[in-house]
Design an enzyme around this catalytic site. Sequence first.
Site, short mmCIF file in Angstrom:
data_model
loop_
_atom_site.label_atom_id
_atom_site.label_comp_id
_atom_site.label_asym_id
_atom_site.label_seq_id
_atom_site.Cartn_x
_atom_site.Cartn_y
_atom_site.Cartn_z
CG HIS A 204 7.06 11.35 -25.91
ND1 HIS A 204 5.30 10.92 -25.51
CD2 HIS A 204 7.49 11.78 -24.81
CE1 HIS A 204 4.99 11.74 -24.89
NE2 HIS A 204 6.33 12.83 -24.46
CE LYS B 114 5.79 17.93 -15.53
NZ LYS B 114 5.82 16.73 -15.95
NE ARG C 110 -4.29 -1.71 1.81
CZ ARG C 110 -3.90 -2.74 2.85
NH1 ARG C 110 -3.31 -2.81 3.32
NH2 ARG C 110 -5.26 -3.93 2.76
CD GLU D 129 -3.28 16.46 -16.72
OE1 GLU D 129 -2.19 16.12 -15.84
OE2 GLU D 129 -3.38 16.82 -17.64
CG HIS E 180 2.99 16.24 -24.58
ND1 HIS E 180 3.15 16.61 -24.94
CD2 HIS E 180 3.15 14.91 -23.79
CE1 HIS E 180 4.42 16.60 -25.09
NE2 HIS E 180 4.42 15.89 -23.92
CE LYS F 41 -0.16 14.09 -15.15
NZ LYS F 41 -0.02 13.83 -16.59
CG HIS G 52 0.44 11.19 -26.36
ND1 HIS G 52 -0.52 11.27 -24.69
CD2 HIS G 52 1.70 10.51 -25.60
CE1 HIS G 52 0.48 11.13 -23.67
NE2 HIS G 52 2.10 11.44 -23.98
NE ARG H 223 0.78 17.73 -13.67
CZ ARG H 223 1.02 17.05 -13.07
NH1 ARG H 223 0.63 16.88 -11.38
NH2 ARG H 223 2.18 15.91 -13.02
CG ASN I 98 -2.06 16.77 -21.67
OD1 ASN I 98 -1.42 16.64 -21.40
ND2 ASN I 98 -3.06 17.60 -20.97
CD GLU J 59 8.48 16.39 -23.42
OE1 GLU J 59 7.58 17.10 -22.91
OE2 GLU J 59 8.14 15.12 -23.72
ZN ZN Z 1 5.84 14.16 -23.33
#
Ligand code: ZN
Length: 344
Positions: free
Chosen positions: A249, A214, A108, A224, A235, A130, A239, A228, A232, A172
């Site tokens: 990426h 960041k 946990r 988010e 992205h 994340k 993606h 935030r 993206n 990035e």
């Molecule tokens: Zn990225």
Amino acid sequence: MKKQKQVLSSGTVEMYFDAAFNQLTKLVDKKNAVIVTDENIFSKHRSKFKNWNVITLKPGEQYKIQLTADAIIDQLIEFQADRSTTLIGVGGGVITDLTGYVASIFMRGIRFGFVPTTLLAMVDASIGGKNGVDVGAYKNLVGSIRQPAFLLYDYGFLNTLPDMEWSNGFAEIIKHACIFDARMFDELKKHSLGRIKKEKKLLAYIVEKNVALKLAVVKKDEFEKGDRRLLNFGHTLGHALETQYDLTHGQAVALGMVFAAWLSEKILGLKKSSEIIQVLGQYKLPTFASFDTDRVFTILVMDKKRVSNTMHFILLDRIGKGVVHPMKINQLQKYVSTYTQLNK
Ligand code: ZN
Ligand code: ADP
């Protein structure tokens, strides 16, 4: 070694810049810690891992899956890890995402920290809490938000980083500049990849600056709901392209940013979008590709950012100022289709 403390509601992160790997022993008890890394990093920096408990994974995004998380858990059991064990992810985004994920579910939740070894992980993947794994074509579909206890930056790891991975990191960094920081964008225009690789001080400055950019947005919006989402930028399409075509990426995000810049020109009257193309090229990132709209769209509609038939697309008001722009899915599809026609 420079120490900085960052307090977020999901945890406090201690950051150590300009550090050396062996300073880890000040942060954890070697006997009660387990390192997670991959074969490439392990083989290139073997001596660093001496006398540590190490779990070495196969490298690659295709292993960022539940099966690997289960395998890590099996090895933790073998190491007789318990609730007091610290898990340390030493690697790129794949390793830090997996490590954070396993650490947040094993018993946990146990303490964990990162030593990012790619530029991308240093400025992006390891920051923000994340964690997670991919499920089929869906990236990061399963995971948690939990902050690492510490981040240790040893720039020495970058000496062995392949060129392609440098470009991935710069995708990035250019993204951060586009959405937050026009000055940074100008600086990137001025420098070159070769010079930054050679000048350790300049590299450290760029890394720390991007970590700060960041972190600032993550702190303001940990879960988010607002700003935030700006991260993206590039992205959403990125993606989708990444899962459908053989792209890294960074390459996929670069193509996504060029599309988003084109769209920003159309919708918000962004000027100088050609400068974005120029800077991406300067850091060896692709800026044009032809792709199949339908193929990309089946993935794009599954994006976690979609709510019903609206997508929160990230556009630029100007270079240095990203904005969240709600768009209907079918409207977006038309734009993507027009754009692919232009690129044929
Ligand atoms: Zn990225
Ligand atoms: P990211 O998501 O940060 O791009 P990955 O975990 O996918 O990272 O790592 C990218 C690739 O770079 C992997 O093949 C990994 O093994 C390799 N790698 C990571 N760090 C280093 C390093 N310091 N030197 C050499 N190769 C590295």
